[in-house]
Design a protein around this motif. Structure first.
Motif: not given
Length: 118
Positions: A106-117
């Motif tokens: 149930g615990s998640w990391g902060q994640g990493t943002q991927v932006t394709v633009s």
């Protein structure tokens, strides 16, 4: 349990990124691991998973042929190589252990943002 994701960023369509996720507090080598993503306003979805020994992988249809998941059990790390990126790949990417298609923890990391633009 802790997951620390890295490697995201801003990339042009057609570009590539390699994500990493370091796990701790779990028996990493005993778990199928997966990469999830969540775009704004959408539910989190599983995009790729890899079995504990790395012999089998599965991908969502939307990323098949473009993304490759791999793991290094000696480093407790799972990777996601993303090629031919599309704007619709824009999301926060996170990892977790997987059972079926469901996240184990149930615990998640902060994640990493991927932006394709462009």
């Amino acid at each position: 349990v802790q997951f620390v994701e890295s490697g995201g960023g801003l990339v042009q369509p057609g570009g590539s990124l390699r994500l990493s996720c370091a796990a701790s507090g779990i028996v990493f080598s005993g778990n199928t691991m997966g990469w999830y993503r969540q775009a704004p306003g959408k539910q989190r979805e599983l995009v790729a998973k890899i079995t504990s020994g790395g012999s089998s992988t599965n991908y969502a249809d939307s990323v098949k042929g473009r993304f490759t998941i791999s793991r290094d059990n000696a480093k407790n790390t799972v990777y996601l190589q993303m090629n031919s990126l599309k704007p619709e790949d824009t999301a926060v990417y996170s990892c977790n252990a997987v059972r079926g298609d469901l996240a184990v923890f149930g615990s998640w990391g902060q994640g990493t943002q991927v932006t394709v633009s462009s």
